[in-house]
Design a protein around this motif. Structure first.
Motif, PDB file in Angstrom:
ATOM      1  N   GLY A  50      17.784 -58.280  60.254  1.00 22.83           N
ATOM      2  CA  GLY A  50      17.361 -57.849  58.954  1.00 22.83           C
ATOM      3  C   GLY A  50      17.983 -56.824  58.094  1.00 22.83           C
ATOM      4  N   VAL A  51      19.321 -56.348  58.774  1.00 23.24           N
ATOM      5  CA  VAL A  51      20.082 -55.703  57.851  1.00 23.24           C
ATOM      6  C   VAL A  51      21.376 -56.435  57.317  1.00 23.24           C
ATOM      7  N   PRO A  52      21.652 -55.859  56.163  1.00 24.66           N
ATOM      8  CA  PRO A  52      22.776 -56.572  55.518  1.00 24.66           C
ATOM      9  C   PRO A  52      24.077 -56.323  56.126  1.00 24.66           C
ATOM     10  N   VAL A  53      25.003 -57.487  56.177  1.00 25.43           N
ATOM     11  CA  VAL A  53      26.234 -57.475  56.893  1.00 25.43           C
ATOM     12  C   VAL A  53      27.036 -55.982  56.882  1.00 25.43           C
ATOM     13  N   ALA A  54      27.175 -55.456  55.627  1.00 19.84           N
ATOM     14  CA  ALA A  54      27.903 -54.497  55.315  1.00 19.84           C
ATOM     15  C   ALA A  54      27.383 -53.163  55.621  1.00 19.84           C
ATOM     16  N   GLU A  55      26.101 -53.362  56.366  1.00 18.76           N
ATOM     17  CA  GLU A  55      25.413 -51.871  56.912  1.00 18.76           C
ATOM     18  C   GLU A  55      25.546 -52.061  58.483  1.00 18.76           C
ATOM     19  N   TRP A  56      26.288 -53.274  58.923  1.00 20.49           N
ATOM     20  CA  TRP A  56      26.556 -53.313  60.329  1.00 20.49           C
ATOM     21  C   TRP A  56      27.798 -52.610  60.905  1.00 20.49           C
ATOM     22  N   PHE A  57      28.630 -51.961  59.897  1.00 26.33           N
ATOM     23  CA  PHE A  57      29.993 -51.296  60.272  1.00 26.33           C
ATOM     24  C   PHE A  57      29.739 -49.737  60.446  1.00 26.33           C
ATOM     25  N   ASN A  58      30.723 -49.201  61.190  1.00 22.22           N
ATOM     26  CA  ASN A  58      30.813 -47.796  61.340  1.00 22.22           C
ATOM     27  C   ASN A  58      31.931 -47.422  60.193  1.00 22.22           C
ATOM     28  N   ARG A  59      31.568 -46.837  59.235  1.00 24.51           N
ATOM     29  CA  ARG A  59      32.329 -46.419  58.150  1.00 24.51           C
ATOM     30  C   ARG A  59      33.435 -45.524  58.281  1.00 24.51           C
ATOM     31  N   ALA A  60      33.218 -44.774  59.379  1.00 23.81           N
ATOM     32  CA  ALA A  60      34.297 -43.889  59.747  1.00 23.81           C
ATOM     33  C   ALA A  60      35.509 -44.417  60.657  1.00 23.81           C
ATOM     34  N   ALA A  61      35.237 -45.829  61.076  1.00 26.12           N
ATOM     35  CA  ALA A  61      36.374 -46.455  61.920  1.00 26.12           C
ATOM     36  C   ALA A  61      37.580 -46.595  61.091  1.00 26.12           C
ATOM     37  N   GLU A  82      35.067 -59.827  64.521  1.00 25.17           N
ATOM     38  CA  GLU A  82      35.952 -58.649  64.327  1.00 25.17           C
ATOM     39  C   GLU A  82      35.495 -57.342  65.261  1.00 25.17           C
ATOM     40  N   MET A  83      34.153 -57.231  65.212  1.00 24.18           N
ATOM     41  CA  MET A  83      33.395 -55.911  65.916  1.00 24.18           C
ATOM     42  C   MET A  83      33.780 -56.448  67.396  1.00 24.18           C
ATOM     43  N   CYS A  84      33.574 -57.627  67.962  1.00 26.48           N
ATOM     44  CA  CYS A  84      33.650 -58.015  69.252  1.00 26.48           C
ATOM     45  C   CYS A  84      35.336 -57.873  69.716  1.00 26.48           C
ATOM     46  N   LEU A  85      36.014 -57.922  68.707  1.00 26.03           N
ATOM     47  CA  LEU A  85      37.764 -57.468  68.870  1.00 26.03           C
ATOM     48  C   LEU A  85      37.886 -55.917  68.919  1.00 26.03           C
ATOM     49  N   ASP A  86      37.036 -55.229  67.969  1.00 26.10           N
ATOM     50  CA  ASP A  86      37.345 -53.894  67.671  1.00 26.10           C
ATOM     51  C   ASP A  86      35.799 -53.078  67.773  1.00 26.10           C
ATOM     52  N   PRO A  87      35.640 -52.827  68.933  1.00 31.09           N
ATOM     53  CA  PRO A  87      33.967 -52.011  69.052  1.00 31.09           C
ATOM     54  C   PRO A  87      33.953 -50.777  68.107  1.00 31.09           C
ATOM     55  N   LEU A  88      35.200 -50.454  67.640  1.00 23.77           N
ATOM     56  CA  LEU A  88      35.084 -48.987  67.109  1.00 23.77           C
ATOM     57  C   LEU A  88      34.427 -49.369  65.651  1.00 23.77           C
ATOM     58  N   LEU A  89      34.392 -50.660  65.140  1.00 22.76           N
ATOM     59  CA  LEU A  89      33.855 -51.011  63.929  1.00 22.76           C
ATOM     60  C   LEU A  89      32.328 -51.169  63.977  1.00 22.76           C
ATOM     61  N   ILE A  90      31.773 -51.196  64.921  1.00 22.34           N
ATOM     62  CA  ILE A  90      30.220 -51.266  65.059  1.00 22.34           C
ATOM     63  C   ILE A  90      29.694 -49.753  64.913  1.00 22.34           C
ATOM     64  N   ARG A  91      28.610 -49.964  64.055  1.00 24.01           N
ATOM     65  CA  ARG A  91      27.673 -48.811  63.785  1.00 24.01           C
ATOM     66  C   ARG A  91      27.153 -48.436  64.840  1.00 24.01           C
ATOM     67  N   ARG A  92      27.140 -47.032  65.109  1.00 28.40           N
ATOM     68  CA  ARG A  92      26.690 -46.476  66.354  1.00 28.40           C
ATOM     69  C   ARG A  92      25.364 -45.573  65.943  1.00 28.40           C
ATOM     70  N   PRO A  93      24.795 -45.509  67.059  1.00 27.38           N
ATOM     71  CA  PRO A  93      24.499 -46.102  68.297  1.00 27.38           C
ATOM     72  C   PRO A  93      23.997 -47.153  68.260  1.00 27.38           C
ATOM     73  N   LEU A  94      24.224 -48.238  69.222  1.00 29.58           N
ATOM     74  CA  LEU A  94      23.328 -49.394  69.661  1.00 29.58           C
ATOM     75  C   LEU A  94      22.262 -48.899  70.394  1.00 29.58           C
TER      76      LEU A  94
END
Length: 141
Positions: A50-61, A82-94
């Motif tokens: 339910g979250v837009p794709v652009a909000e899935w990201f860690n903006r500080a990556a 991309e997130m699977c290859l570079d987990p720093l892209l993932i908005r934290r925490p999960l």
């Protein structure tokens, strides 16, 4: 209270404060390194329901800050890859508990989900360091 699996970047000051708030609220927190999980699109996608794709990201990556990754220009499948290859892209925490998953630490949403003890000031979700690495001094993260 709830048992929460908390995927973090160890040493991140914000993740540390978020875990403390959860523990102070009576929850059991199992912290895991987000970078060491071997994510797949299938395991990662449920955190963003339910979250837009652009909000899935860690903006500080670093790759986002450099412009190498532009979240607003990505479709879901590309973002997950991309997130699977570079987990720093993932908005934290999960976080996951009781069959529900969530990305980011929106205090109101977490409180509605599992309950939080009120604190005097909100806990930031963004990394206070300019390099986006968000580590505790002296830890070498």
């Amino acid at each position: 209270m709830a048992m929460i699996v908390f995927y973090e970047k160890p040493g991140c000051m914000n993740n540390t404060r978020q875990k403390q708030l959860l523990a102070q609220s009576g929850h059991d927190v199992v912290a895991l390194d987000i970078r060491a999980q071997g994510w797949s699109p299938e395991t990662l996608r449920p955190f963003f329901h339910g979250v837009p794709v652009a909000e899935w990201f860690n903006r500080a990556a670093p790759r986002i800050k450099s412009g190498a990754v532009v979240p607003e220009a990505m479709a879901a499948a590309e973002a997950l890859a991309e997130m699977c290859l570079d987990p720093l892209l993932i908005r934290r925490p999960l976080m996951e508990s009781g069959g529900r998953r969530m990305a980011g630490f929106d205090e109101e949403a977490v409180n509605a989900w599992i309950g939080l003890t009120p604190v005097s000031e909100p806990i930031s979700e963004t990394c206070p360091r300019s390099d986006g690495m968000c580590s505790v001094p002296g830890r070498g993260n």
